[in-house]
Design an enzyme around this catalytic site. Structure first.
Site, mmCIF file in Angstrom:
data_model
loop_
_atom_site.group_PDB
_atom_site.id
_atom_site.type_symbol
_atom_site.label_atom_id
_atom_site.label_comp_id
_atom_site.label_asym_id
_atom_site.label_seq_id
_atom_site.Cartn_x
_atom_site.Cartn_y
_atom_site.Cartn_z
ATOM 1 N N ASP A 88 0.861 -1.209 -0.051
ATOM 2 C CA ASP A 88 -0.142 0.090 0.121
ATOM 3 C C ASP A 88 0.924 1.429 0.093
ATOM 4 O O ASP A 88 1.481 1.457 1.006
ATOM 5 C CB ASP A 88 -0.621 -0.093 1.350
ATOM 6 N N ASP A 269 -1.968 6.020 -5.330
ATOM 7 C CA ASP A 269 -2.222 5.029 -4.162
ATOM 8 C C ASP A 269 -2.454 3.529 -4.843
ATOM 9 O O ASP A 269 -3.564 3.142 -5.074
ATOM 10 C CB ASP A 269 -3.272 5.552 -3.507
#
Ligand SMILES: *[C@@H]1O[C@H](CO)[C@@H](O)[C@H](O)[C@H]1NC(C)=O
Ligand SMILES: *[C@@H]1O[C@H](CO)[C@@H](O)[C@H](O)[C@H]1NC(C)=O
Ligand SMILES: *[C@@H]1O[C@H](CO)[C@@H](O)[C@H](O)[C@H]1NC(C)=O
Ligand SMILES: *[C@@H]1O[C@H](CO)[C@@H](O)[C@H](O)[C@H]1NC(C)=O
Ligand SMILES: *[C@@H]1O[C@H](CO)[C@@H](O)[C@H](O)[C@H]1NC(C)=O
Ligand SMILES: *[C@@H]1O[C@H](CO)[C@@H](O)[C@H](O)[C@H]1NC(C)=O
Length: 409
Positions: A88, A269
């Site tokens: 992440d 992201d």
């Protein structure tokens, strides 16, 4: 031992090599819930609030990203215990479930037993964190973390004791954050920061290729794999070293401004599935592509009309990045969703999530704090993707993280 022999080999050839973690595109929480007929009920109970992980104000209502699907294997401890984790770039901490976690969400996931690791060091430091997918509470531990054959010593990580029930539906066991150290909330040095400090890679960067397929995706540490993209890499400076945040010039459809008028900020992201923007801009884009909101607040389109929808163009640092309807429309069984979703009204920045990254090979460069973007090579030009690197990466998705993959130029 085989493993230490390979580690030694890595040190010898490090200057020319990089290491890769194969990622699997697994079943999403949405798919699992749809199969059980529990999707609408769960969405209403856990509404999608994509900004939660970027707000960091503790008491904010949880947000729940039901479309996250890419994860890869790491291991922790000696002997290694393996976990599927989400890599992440929108957070900076590592955590996995603990054997002492009694939450429903922990029951279907692999759990870390610190008593089984000879190298584990406990602390009395409690940790809690809030993600787009839910929140958790646990304690901080320290141990060796292995990924892509690299062995990261003295890595601090959270072991969760209580997990929010939304995690029940996600395929990964934990999350490995790759954002800047300033964002780390557990008080531990982030994994990639330790990789840099311990000189485990030659180039201080990592690169993502997210395939549309269930296999073939990779995150590469210390290298850029040219077989995954075509054309030039565009380098964009990071505007603020917290998230992988860059300046966006505009979002246009057929030459008309559709959003981000007069420039805005965007966060790249891997841990957000869609493209998120301010409500007025996203509503405008969804109107342009003919999407309408359903009773649970999601933007739906007629699958048959996908072919006639316009490209959406993102201009970053003066370069154009086109996202075609084949990329921004997500079909799950017979329903077609728009890949554009609104943030909360107060936030005027954008998140370029997996819908964007699937189209553009993305390099997160800590050498000079830039984001590199290049159009992915599609299977139709199969000569470019069928190199030994990608076939090894695909084959190895069945193995654990203790297997080392090294590619040398
Ligand atoms: C953790 O590992 C220890 C040592 O092998 C074992 O005795 C214990 O039962 C395990 N705990 C759980 C909850 O599985
Ligand atoms: C944690 O706290 C307990 C009780 O205060 C103490 O006995 C123990 O040594 C502490 N452990 C660590 C790793 O600091
Ligand atoms: C989980 O349940 C066990 C057995 O009831 C208990 O000993 C343990 O403290 C519980 N763990 C947490 C985090 O509450
Ligand atoms: C879409 O096309 C299929 C096959 O051409 C047709 O059966 C279906 O009814 C169409 N769906 C809609 C919503 O128009
Ligand atoms: C950043 O690094 C890349 C390669 O590592 C290089 O190609 C690029 O020009 C650099 N960008 C800046 C702004 O220094
Ligand atoms: C995806 O999988 C399909 C069928 O398995 C295959 O034909 C195609 O080449 C794959 N695409 C990529 C990008 O690997």
């Amino acid at each position: 031992m085989l493993k230490s022999a390979i580690v030694l080999h890595a040190l010898v050839v490090l200057s020319e090599c990089y290491v890769t973690v194969p990622l699997v595109r697994g079943k999403t929480a949405r798919e699992t819930l749809m199969e059980n007929g529990k999707w609408e009920e769960t969405r209403l109970k856990f509404p999608y609030r994509p900004m939660a992980k970027f707000l960091r104000t503790g008491d904010e209502t949880l947000t729940n990203d039901a479309d996250l699907s890419y994860y890869g294997v790491i291991s922790i401890g000696n002997p290694p215990q393996s976990f599927n984790v989400l890599f992440d770039t929108g957070s900076a901490d590592l955590w996995v479930p603990s054997v002492y976690c009694n939450s429903t969400a922990c029951q279907d996931h692999v759990k870390f037993n610190h008593s089984k690791s000879s190298t584990f060091k406990g602390t009395n430091h409690t940790v809690s964190i809030q993600y787009g997918t839910g929140s958790l509470f646990g304690v901080l531990g320290i141990d060796t973390v292995a990924l892509a054959g690299m062995s990261v010593a003295n890595q601090g990580f959270g072991v969760s004791l209580i997990e929010d029930s939304f995690f029940t539906y996600v395929a990964f066991d934990g999350i490995l954050g790759l954002a800047f150290p300033m964002l780390a909330v557990f008080g531990a040095v982030p994994v990639f920061e330790n990789i840099i400090k311990q000189s485990l890679v030659n180039l201080n960067l990592f690169s993502f290729y997210l395939s549309r397929n269930s296999t073939g995706s990779v995150v590469t540490f210390g290298g850029i794999e040219s077989n995954y993209f075509t054309g030039q890499i565009t380098w964009i400076p990071v505007s603020k070293g917290t998230y992988w945040q860059i300046k966006m010039d505009s979002v246009t459809i057929n030459g008309n401004i559709a959003g981000c008028r007069g420039s805005c900020q965007a966060i790249v992201d891997t841990g957000t599935s869609l493209i998120i923007g301010p409500p007025s801009d996203i509503n405008n884009i969804n109107r342009n592509i003919g999407a309408t909101m359903d009773n649970i607040g999601e933007f739906i389109v007629d699958c048959n009309k996908t072919i006639n929808m316009p490209n959406v163009m993102f201009t970053l640092n003066g370069n154009h990045f086109t996202i075609p309807p084949s990329a921004y429309i997500l079909q799950i069984s017979s329903v077609c969703y728009s890949g554009f979703q609104t943030s909360s009204a107060n936030f005027n920045f954008w998140i370029l999530g997996d819908v964007f990254i699937r189209e553009y090979y993305t390099i997160f460069n800590r050498e000079n704090n830039t984001v590199g973007l290049a159009r992915v090579a599609r299977a139709s030009s199969s000569a470019t993707t069928s190199t030994s690197a990608s076939s090894i990466a695909r084959a190895s998705s069945l193995f654990t993280a203790s297997l080392m993959l090294i590619f040398c130029h």
